[in-house]
Write a protein that holds these residues in place. Structure first.
Motif, PDB file in Angstrom:
ATOM      1  N   VAL A   1       0.922  -1.125   0.071  1.00  3.98           N
ATOM      2  CA  VAL A   1       0.009   0.053  -0.070  1.00  3.98           C
ATOM      3  C   VAL A   1       0.674   1.279   0.052  1.00  3.98           C
ATOM      4  O   VAL A   1       1.699   1.431   0.811  1.00  3.98           O
ATOM      5  N   LEU A   2       0.710   2.089  -0.913  1.00  2.00           N
ATOM      6  CA  LEU A   2       1.300   3.479  -0.787  1.00  2.00           C
ATOM      7  C   LEU A   2       0.517   4.504  -0.888  1.00  2.00           C
ATOM      8  O   LEU A   2      -0.786   4.517  -1.118  1.00  2.00           O
ATOM      9  N   MET A   3       0.798   5.655  -0.128  1.00  2.00           N
ATOM     10  CA  MET A   3       0.064   6.799   0.176  1.00  2.00           C
ATOM     11  C   MET A   3       0.517   8.109  -0.392  1.00  2.00           C
ATOM     12  O   MET A   3       2.015   8.086  -0.309  1.00  2.00           O
ATOM     13  N   GLY A   4       0.125   9.025  -0.842  1.00  2.00           N
ATOM     14  CA  GLY A   4       0.499  10.204  -1.273  1.00  2.00           C
ATOM     15  C   GLY A   4      -0.788  10.986  -1.608  1.00  2.00           C
ATOM     16  O   GLY A   4      -1.982  10.964  -1.436  1.00  2.00           O
ATOM     17  N   PHE A   5      -0.257  12.316  -2.207  1.00  2.00           N
ATOM     18  CA  PHE A   5      -1.167  13.222  -2.790  1.00  2.00           C
ATOM     19  C   PHE A   5      -1.289  13.429  -4.338  1.00  2.00           C
ATOM     20  O   PHE A   5      -0.181  13.095  -4.950  1.00  2.00           O
ATOM     21  N   ASN A   6      -2.406  13.699  -4.897  1.00  2.00           N
ATOM     22  CA  ASN A   6      -2.475  14.185  -6.077  1.00  2.00           C
ATOM     23  C   ASN A   6      -1.820  15.592  -6.404  1.00  2.00           C
ATOM     24  O   ASN A   6      -2.845  16.420  -6.486  1.00  2.00           O
ATOM     25  N   GLY A   7      -0.812  15.653  -6.993  1.00  2.00           N
ATOM     26  CA  GLY A   7       0.100  17.020  -7.270  1.00  2.00           C
ATOM     27  C   GLY A   7      -0.317  17.853  -5.720  1.00  2.00           C
ATOM     28  O   GLY A   7       0.100  17.409  -4.742  1.00  2.00           O
ATOM     29  N   THR A   8      -0.724  18.940  -5.839  1.00  2.00           N
ATOM     30  CA  THR A   8      -0.774  19.997  -4.960  1.00  2.00           C
ATOM     31  C   THR A   8      -2.082  19.868  -3.873  1.00  2.00           C
ATOM     32  O   THR A   8      -2.103  20.557  -2.886  1.00  2.00           O
ATOM     33  N   ASP A   9      -2.853  19.117  -4.597  1.00  2.00           N
ATOM     34  CA  ASP A   9      -4.260  19.053  -3.846  1.00  2.00           C
ATOM     35  C   ASP A   9      -4.103  18.244  -2.401  1.00  2.00           C
ATOM     36  O   ASP A   9      -3.381  17.243  -2.488  1.00  2.00           O
ATOM     37  N   ARG A  10      -4.577  19.275  -1.447  1.00  2.00           N
ATOM     38  CA  ARG A  10      -4.336  18.543  -0.080  1.00  2.00           C
ATOM     39  C   ARG A  10      -5.706  18.377   0.674  1.00  2.00           C
ATOM     40  O   ARG A  10      -5.770  18.184   2.019  1.00  2.00           O
ATOM     41  N   SER A  11      -6.842  18.382  -0.190  1.00  2.00           N
ATOM     42  CA  SER A  11      -8.237  18.118   0.371  1.00  2.00           C
ATOM     43  C   SER A  11      -8.217  16.624   0.884  1.00  2.00           C
ATOM     44  O   SER A  11      -9.054  16.387   1.634  1.00  2.00           O
ATOM     45  N   LYS A  12      -7.537  15.748   0.068  1.00  2.00           N
ATOM     46  CA  LYS A  12      -7.576  14.274   0.399  1.00  2.00           C
ATOM     47  C   LYS A  12      -6.330  13.725   0.202  1.00  2.00           C
ATOM     48  O   LYS A  12      -5.492  14.037  -0.747  1.00  2.00           O
ATOM     49  N   ILE A  13      -6.206  12.498   0.768  1.00  2.00           N
ATOM     50  CA  ILE A  13      -4.941  11.909   0.528  1.00  2.00           C
ATOM     51  C   ILE A  13      -5.064  10.510  -0.097  1.00  2.00           C
ATOM     52  O   ILE A  13      -6.429   9.872   0.235  1.00  2.00           O
ATOM     53  N   TRP A  14      -4.392   9.810  -0.824  1.00  2.00           N
ATOM     54  CA  TRP A  14      -4.803   8.656  -1.499  1.00  2.00           C
ATOM     55  C   TRP A  14      -3.992   7.432  -0.926  1.00  2.00           C
ATOM     56  O   TRP A  14      -2.924   7.707  -0.671  1.00  2.00           O
ATOM     57  N   ALA A  15      -4.695   6.475  -1.078  1.00  2.00           N
ATOM     58  CA  ALA A  15      -4.046   5.026  -0.972  1.00  2.00           C
ATOM     59  C   ALA A  15      -4.185   4.275  -2.099  1.00  2.00           C
ATOM     60  O   ALA A  15      -5.259   4.174  -2.685  1.00  2.00           O
ATOM     61  N   VAL A  16      -3.225   3.607  -2.557  1.00  2.00           N
ATOM     62  CA  VAL A  16      -3.033   2.873  -3.877  1.00  2.00           C
ATOM     63  C   VAL A  16      -2.444   1.549  -3.657  1.00  2.00           C
ATOM     64  O   VAL A  16      -1.312   1.402  -2.585  1.00  2.00           O
ATOM     65  N   SER A  17      -2.727   0.500  -4.178  1.00  2.00           N
ATOM     66  CA  SER A  17      -2.231  -0.634  -4.064  1.00  2.00           C
ATOM     67  C   SER A  17      -2.335  -1.360  -5.343  1.00  2.00           C
ATOM     68  O   SER A  17      -2.949  -1.617  -6.094  1.00  2.00           O
ATOM     69  N   PRO A  18      -0.972  -1.773  -5.995  1.00  2.00           N
ATOM     70  CA  PRO A  18      -0.991  -2.702  -7.095  1.00  2.00           C
ATOM     71  C   PRO A  18      -1.412  -4.101  -6.986  1.00  2.00           C
ATOM     72  O   PRO A  18      -0.827  -4.700  -6.268  1.00  2.00           O
ATOM     73  N   PHE A  19      -2.485  -4.196  -7.665  1.00  2.00           N
ATOM     74  CA  PHE A  19      -2.935  -5.445  -7.455  1.00  2.00           C
ATOM     75  C   PHE A  19      -2.621  -6.743  -8.515  1.00  2.00           C
ATOM     76  O   PHE A  19      -2.587  -7.894  -8.320  1.00  2.00           O
ATOM     77  N   GLY A  20      -1.865  -6.270  -9.454  1.00  2.00           N
ATOM     78  CA  GLY A  20      -1.356  -7.198 -10.511  1.00  2.00           C
ATOM     79  C   GLY A  20      -2.214  -7.531 -11.533  1.00  2.00           C
ATOM     80  O   GLY A  20      -3.021  -6.549 -11.723  1.00  2.00           O
ATOM     81  N   SER A  21      -2.213  -8.508 -12.359  1.00  2.00           N
ATOM     82  CA  SER A  21      -3.028  -8.914 -13.346  1.00  2.00           C
ATOM     83  C   SER A  21      -4.414  -9.148 -12.943  1.00  2.00           C
ATOM     84  O   SER A  21      -4.474 -10.553 -12.666  1.00  2.00           O
ATOM     85  N   ALA A  22      -5.178  -8.480 -13.161  1.00  2.00           N
ATOM     86  CA  ALA A  22      -6.594  -8.727 -12.837  1.00  2.00           C
ATOM     87  C   ALA A  22      -7.668  -8.780 -14.238  1.00  2.00           C
ATOM     88  O   ALA A  22      -7.342  -7.850 -14.669  1.00  2.00           O
ATOM     89  N   GLN A  23      -8.401 -10.159 -14.242  1.00  2.00           N
ATOM     90  CA  GLN A  23      -8.995 -10.158 -15.611  1.00  2.00           C
ATOM     91  C   GLN A  23      -9.792  -9.098 -15.883  1.00  2.00           C
ATOM     92  O   GLN A  23     -10.068  -8.454 -17.156  1.00  2.00           O
ATOM     93  N   HIS A  24     -10.697  -8.632 -15.065  1.00  2.00           N
ATOM     94  CA  HIS A  24     -11.822  -7.719 -15.277  1.00  2.00           C
ATOM     95  C   HIS A  24     -11.408  -6.205 -15.217  1.00  2.00           C
ATOM     96  O   HIS A  24     -11.755  -5.341 -16.002  1.00  2.00           O
ATOM     97  N   PRO A  25     -10.667  -5.711 -14.461  1.00  2.00           N
ATOM     98  CA  PRO A  25     -10.348  -6.362 -12.885  1.00  2.00           C
ATOM     99  C   PRO A  25     -11.369  -6.100 -11.985  1.00  2.00           C
ATOM    100  O   PRO A  25     -12.201  -5.269 -12.060  1.00  2.00           O
ATOM    101  N   ALA A  26     -11.459  -6.962 -10.790  1.00  2.00           N
ATOM    102  CA  ALA A  26     -12.058  -6.711  -9.693  1.00  2.00           C
ATOM    103  C   ALA A  26     -11.305  -7.632  -8.601  1.00  2.00           C
ATOM    104  O   ALA A  26     -10.452  -8.274  -8.998  1.00  2.00           O
ATOM    105  N   GLY A  27     -11.630  -7.261  -7.554  1.00  2.00           N
ATOM    106  CA  GLY A  27     -11.007  -7.946  -6.144  1.00  2.00           C
ATOM    107  C   GLY A  27     -11.910  -7.431  -4.770  1.00  2.00           C
ATOM    108  O   GLY A  27     -12.619  -6.560  -4.930  1.00  2.00           O
ATOM    109  N   ASN A  28     -11.355  -8.088  -3.912  1.00  2.00           N
ATOM    110  CA  ASN A  28     -12.089  -7.737  -2.851  1.00  2.00           C
ATOM    111  C   ASN A  28     -11.299  -6.801  -1.965  1.00  2.00           C
ATOM    112  O   ASN A  28      -9.901  -6.947  -1.672  1.00  2.00           O
ATOM    113  N   LEU A  29     -11.914  -5.663  -1.695  1.00  2.00           N
ATOM    114  CA  LEU A  29     -11.180  -4.475  -1.088  1.00  2.00           C
ATOM    115  C   LEU A  29     -11.643  -4.213   0.411  1.00  2.00           C
ATOM    116  O   LEU A  29     -11.382  -2.992   0.810  1.00  2.00           O
ATOM    117  N   ASP A  30     -11.970  -4.967   0.859  1.00  2.00           N
ATOM    118  CA  ASP A  30     -12.431  -5.075   2.367  1.00  2.00           C
ATOM    119  C   ASP A  30     -11.290  -4.371   3.092  1.00  2.00           C
ATOM    120  O   ASP A  30     -11.389  -3.676   4.358  1.00  2.00           O
TER     121      ASP A  30
END
Length: 274
Positions: A230-259
């Motif tokens: 899990v990586l965390m950061g901001f989208n440029g200079t926007d500080r209204s929200k912080i992002w969490a991103v996770s590389p899931f790999g090769s997913a066919q649709h893609p879809a996955g359980n994000l609980d």
């Protein structure tokens, strides 16, 4: 019966001779100092920042290391690892992605400032701030629990209300892999956001809590268990929200359980003025 104690307006115990307060020991900028090179000797668009403390942290548990935004860079941080061990924590390493959504392919060079500061915190630890010549000092059995020279860190709360944004495609061959592979257009990132708000330098999240999550990815006939960073950061200079991103790999649709991402709790603290 005898001694010193401080309580808050709600009667909560803040500090006494048995309860040390959280203070900032060290701080600095996150600067890339270890490049990643692929099979073709090409420098990758992600790299490592390794930090060595001026002196080891002598606590049994590892220190709390926070990341505080301090620039407009779009980098994201994750895969944290302490260096050293109980009684002698010597530093840490953290992965820095040059682009929040892993679309950038330019080399990420040593010496590059990541746009973040780190703050190393501990309970009753002196760190780099030494002792006040005049002021308040609390001691027990010859050990200093608090000195007025030490910057006090206040917990801000937990980020718990993550908003799932969906999956984004990216080219894994260009970003992560050590060899050139093709047909990877189904690689995806799971992305989510959380409200943030404060300007740079005032608030940080617990960087030392960033590791990996286990989840399921839909690859067609079966759901496959995977472990994702899990990586965390901001989208440029926007500080209204912080992002969490996770590389899931090769997913066919893609879809996955994000609980796991939706239930993720991240500790934050206030660093305004310190």
């Amino acid at each position: 019966m005898y001694g010193f104690s401080v309580r808050g307006t709600k009667g909560n115990l803040i500090i006494d001779d048995n309860t040390p307060i959280l203070t900032q020991m060290y701080k600095g900028q996150l600067v890339i100092n270890r490049e990643v090179v692929n099979f073709f000797d090409e420098v990758r668009p992600y790299a490592w920042c390794e930090v060595v403390y001026p002196a080891p942290v002598t606590s049994g548990p590892p220190p709390l290391v926070f990341a505080v935004p301090a620039g407009s860079a779009k980098t994201s941080l994750g895969m944290f690892s302490h260096r050293g061990g109980p009684g002698a924590w010597s530093g840490f390493a953290v992965l820095v992605s040059s682009d929040l959504f892993m679309l950038e392919t330019s080399p990420f060079r040593s010496g590059t400032y990541a746009g973040w500061e780190y703050r190393v915190c501990g309970f009753g630890q002196r760190g780099a701030y030494g002792l006040d010549e005049w002021g308040l000092r609390i001691m027990k059995e010859g050990n200093i629990l608090f000195d007025s020279a030490w910057p006090i860190v206040k917990f801000d709360g937990l980020m718990t209300a993550w908003n799932f944004q969906g999956f984004r495609h990216y080219d894994a061959a260009e970003y992560w892999t050590t060899r050139r592979v093709y047909g990877s257009s189904d690689w995806a990132l799971a992305t989510g956001t959380h409200t943030w708000g404060p300007p740079d330098g005032e608030k940080g999240f617990l960087l030392s809590s960033l590791g990996s999550i286990k989840t399921l990815v839909d690859v067609g006939d079966d759901n496959v268990a995977v472990t994702c960073c899990v990586l965390m950061g901001f989208n440029g200079t926007d500080r209204s929200k912080i992002w969490a991103v996770s590389p899931f790999g090769s997913a066919q649709h893609p879809a996955g359980n994000l609980d796991m991402m939706l239930q993720w709790n991240v500790l934050t603290a206030t660093f305004k003025g310190i």
